[in-house]
Design a protein around this motif. Structure first.
Motif, PDB file in Angstrom:
ATOM      1  N   ILE A   1       0.851  -1.196   0.000  1.00 46.85           N
ATOM      2  CA  ILE A   1       0.000   0.000   0.000  1.00 46.85           C
ATOM      3  C   ILE A   1       0.885   1.244   0.000  1.00 46.85           C
ATOM      4  CG2 ILE A   1      -1.810   1.260   1.247  1.00 46.85           C
ATOM      5  CD1 ILE A   1      -2.659  -1.507   2.371  1.00 46.85           C
ATOM      6  N   VAL A   2       0.700   2.100  -1.006  1.00 48.34           N
ATOM      7  CA  VAL A   2       1.494   3.330  -1.077  1.00 48.34           C
ATOM      8  C   VAL A   2       0.545   4.529  -1.118  1.00 48.34           C
ATOM      9  CG1 VAL A   2       3.398   2.188  -2.291  1.00 48.34           C
ATOM     10  CG2 VAL A   2       1.624   3.342  -3.618  1.00 48.34           C
ATOM     11  N   LYS A   3       1.011   5.648  -0.568  1.00 47.29           N
ATOM     12  CA  LYS A   3       0.183   6.869  -0.575  1.00 47.29           C
ATOM     13  C   LYS A   3       0.699   7.827  -1.643  1.00 47.29           C
ATOM     14  CE  LYS A   3      -1.857   7.684   3.909  1.00 47.29           C
ATOM     15  NZ  LYS A   3      -2.209   6.770   4.696  1.00 47.29           N
ATOM     16  N   VAL A   4      -0.205   8.315  -2.472  1.00 44.81           N
ATOM     17  CA  VAL A   4       0.148   9.361  -3.439  1.00 44.81           C
ATOM     18  C   VAL A   4      -0.997  10.367  -3.447  1.00 44.81           C
ATOM     19  CG1 VAL A   4       0.592   9.912  -5.861  1.00 44.81           C
ATOM     20  CG2 VAL A   4       1.456   7.768  -4.935  1.00 44.81           C
TER      21      VAL A   4
ATOM     22  N   ILE B   1       1.404  15.154  -7.094  1.00 46.98           N
ATOM     23  CA  ILE B   1       1.528  15.065  -8.558  1.00 46.98           C
ATOM     24  C   ILE B   1       1.630  16.472  -9.148  1.00 46.98           C
ATOM     25  CG2 ILE B   1       0.409  14.264 -10.702  1.00 46.98           C
ATOM     26  CD1 ILE B   1       1.337  11.970  -8.947  1.00 46.98           C
ATOM     27  N   ARG B   2       0.786  17.373  -8.617  1.00 46.02           N
ATOM     28  CA  ARG B   2       0.842  18.769  -9.104  1.00 46.02           C
ATOM     29  C   ARG B   2       2.214  19.383  -8.861  1.00 46.02           C
ATOM     30  NH1 ARG B   2      -4.677  19.115  -7.750  1.00 46.02           N
ATOM     31  NH2 ARG B   2      -4.182  19.558  -5.587  1.00 46.02           N
TER      32      ARG B   2
ATOM     33  N   ILE C   1      -1.955  -1.206  -3.805  1.00 43.53           N
ATOM     34  CA  ILE C   1      -3.054  -0.238  -3.694  1.00 43.53           C
ATOM     35  C   ILE C   1      -2.427   1.147  -3.593  1.00 43.53           C
ATOM     36  CG2 ILE C   1      -4.983   0.610  -2.279  1.00 43.53           C
ATOM     37  CD1 ILE C   1      -5.273  -2.303  -1.201  1.00 43.53           C
ATOM     38  N   ILE C   2      -2.834   2.058  -4.473  1.00 41.34           N
ATOM     39  CA  ILE C   2      -2.398   3.454  -4.337  1.00 41.34           C
ATOM     40  C   ILE C   2      -3.494   4.176  -3.553  1.00 41.34           C
ATOM     41  CG2 ILE C   2      -1.793   5.588  -5.525  1.00 41.34           C
ATOM     42  CD1 ILE C   2      -0.875   3.939  -7.907  1.00 41.34           C
ATOM     43  N   ASP C   3      -3.124   4.643  -2.372  1.00 41.53           N
ATOM     44  CA  ASP C   3      -4.068   5.354  -1.501  1.00 41.53           C
ATOM     45  C   ASP C   3      -4.016   6.841  -1.843  1.00 41.53           C
ATOM     46  OD1 ASP C   3      -5.456   6.623   0.499  1.00 41.53           O
ATOM     47  OD2 ASP C   3      -4.470   5.572   2.161  1.00 41.53           O
ATOM     48  N   GLY C   4      -5.099   7.347  -2.428  1.00 40.76           N
ATOM     49  CA  GLY C   4      -5.169   8.761  -2.787  1.00 40.76           C
ATOM     50  C   GLY C   4      -6.201   9.494  -1.944  1.00 40.76           C
ATOM     51  N   GLY C   5      -6.576   8.888  -0.807  1.00 36.93           N
ATOM     52  CA  GLY C   5      -7.536   9.546   0.090  1.00 36.93           C
ATOM     53  C   GLY C   5      -8.969   9.384  -0.378  1.00 36.93           C
ATOM     54  N   MET C   6      -9.826  10.285   0.123  1.00 36.44           N
ATOM     55  CA  MET C   6     -11.268  10.225  -0.164  1.00 36.44           C
ATOM     56  C   MET C   6     -11.531  10.596  -1.629  1.00 36.44           C
ATOM     57  SD  MET C   6     -14.374   9.990   1.340  1.00 36.44           S
ATOM     58  CE  MET C   6     -16.060  10.369   0.880  1.00 36.44           C
TER      59      MET C   6
END
Ligand code: AMP
Ligand code: MG
Length: 355
Positions: free
Chosen positions: A5-8, A13-14, A177-182
């Protein structure tokens, strides 16, 4: 299989954050090699694999427990890439793409022979979308340009709007899983079939019939979508399955607010007597009317976008809280309300009571 699981975040990105891009490059490599990565989009979390690799599509069906006659949506990041996977692009597609891509609109085309039948559930058409989400777009680019991605839930459960729900369903079944929040919208894309003489909406969503008509004129809507009694089979194969189903028995109650509350409170006491846990899906305007111990506020009637965003989370929470009977208020069937009611009706197996 261990699921990493990674957070992006979109902000990373911006800002062209190197760390975030290296995680996306890694995720892209996984997909190129035939693996699966769940990722955020503006609609719901998707479960991505290489759309041009039949084995990858097979793995997606297996991970979701999805019937293999239920086709996948192919996600692209550049309009030009549409040419490789379709036979013919009608004028309407150019106009719609100009207005709504990147965005929550899926268009259906005749497919080229580049797209394996495994991806399209055996059909000779292909569903294509360009998501309005930077992490998703970068991942698609890193993965080679064509990512087949249904919602990242086990078939029959509500689509995930948070990474923790993806993890709940997919841990141990996929590579990353890329965790990009809500998620921003919270309901799946609108699907429009452009292979018919008059374009036809196969699944309502954030892009409404009125918005589509303003761009391309006449648009029809698949009559089976809001009508549970219809004997016709929906044109989008996925719409015939009872998707989005909570574990509890869900009924929608329609009518004047006082009557709805009266009915729901009566039902609550009856089920409560039987020792059942009862949940209520209530709007801000009416929530004080209900007596149940588990009333969840889905937001204000004035804010349909807010309601759309909360719906799947609330259905999953009822599951977690082992609620056995769920009673919901009803919503308008115009504009965005049409998409909300369509998902709610499917979750309820079309059980709706007028009071
Ligand atoms: P999901 O990926 O979970 O958002 O579901 C995709 C939806 O798109 C399902 O309801 C599919 O049946 C529908 N779909 C995908 N491809 C096609 C197609 N070629 N023709 C009609 N419906 C499609
Ligand atoms: Mg789905």
């Amino acid at each position: 299989m261990k699921t990493e699981i990674v957070k992006v975040t979109e902000e990373q990105i911006r800002q062209h954050d190197k760390n975030a891009f290296s995680k996306i490059a890694l995720a892209g490599e996984i997909i190129k090699k035939g693996g699966l990565v769940a990722f955020p989009t503006e609609t719901v979390y998707g479960l991505g694999g290489d759309a041009l690799n039949p084995d990858s599509s097979g793995k997606i069906y297996a991970a979701k427990g999805r019937p293999s006659d239920n086709p996948l949506i192919v996600h692209i990041a550049e309009f030009e890439d549409l040419k490789l996977i379709t036979e013919k692009i009608p004028e309407t597609a150019y106009a719609l793409a100009k207005h709504f891509w990147p965005g929550p609109l899926t268009m259906i085309f005749k497919k080229s022979n580049q797209v394996p039948k495994e991806t399209t559930g055996g059909l000779d058409t292909v569903a294509v979308r360009m998501p309005r989400h930077n992490t998703a777009l970068e991942l698609i680019r890193a993965a080679g340009g064509f990512v087949a991605a249904p919602s990242a839930n086990i078939s029959g459960r509500p689509s995930p709007t948070l990474a923790k729900y993806v993890q709940e369903d997919m841990d141990g079944r996929i590579d990353m899983i890329i965790d990009g929040g809500m998620i921003e919208i919270g309901l799946e894309s609108t699907i429009i079939d452009l292979t018919e003489a008059v374009p036809i909406i196969l699944r309502p969503g954030f892009i409404t019939k009125e918005m589509l008509q303003a761009v391309i004129g006449d648009v029809q809507i698949d009559r089976t979508l809001l009508d549970g009694d219809s004997i016709q089979i929906p044109k989008a194969p996925g719409m015939k399955y009872r998707h989005y189903a909570p574990k509890g028995d869900l009924t929608i109650v329609e009518g004047e607010p006082e009557r709805v509350a009266e009915y729901i409170n009566k039902s609550y006491y009856a089920s409560h007597e039987e020792g059942k846990r009862v949940g209520v899906i209530a709007t801000l305007e009416n929530m004080d009317r209900y007596h149940s111990d588990c009333v969840k506020c889905i937001g204000s009637r004035q804010d349909e976008e807010g309601i759309a965003k909360e719906l799947y989370r609330i259905l999953r929470e009822f599951d977690d809280e082992e609620v056995e009977v769920i009673l919901s208020e009803s919503f308008h069937t115009t504009g965005m309300g049409q998409a909300i009611m369509n998902r709610l009706l499917k979750a309820a197996g079309h059980k709706k009571i007028k009071v």
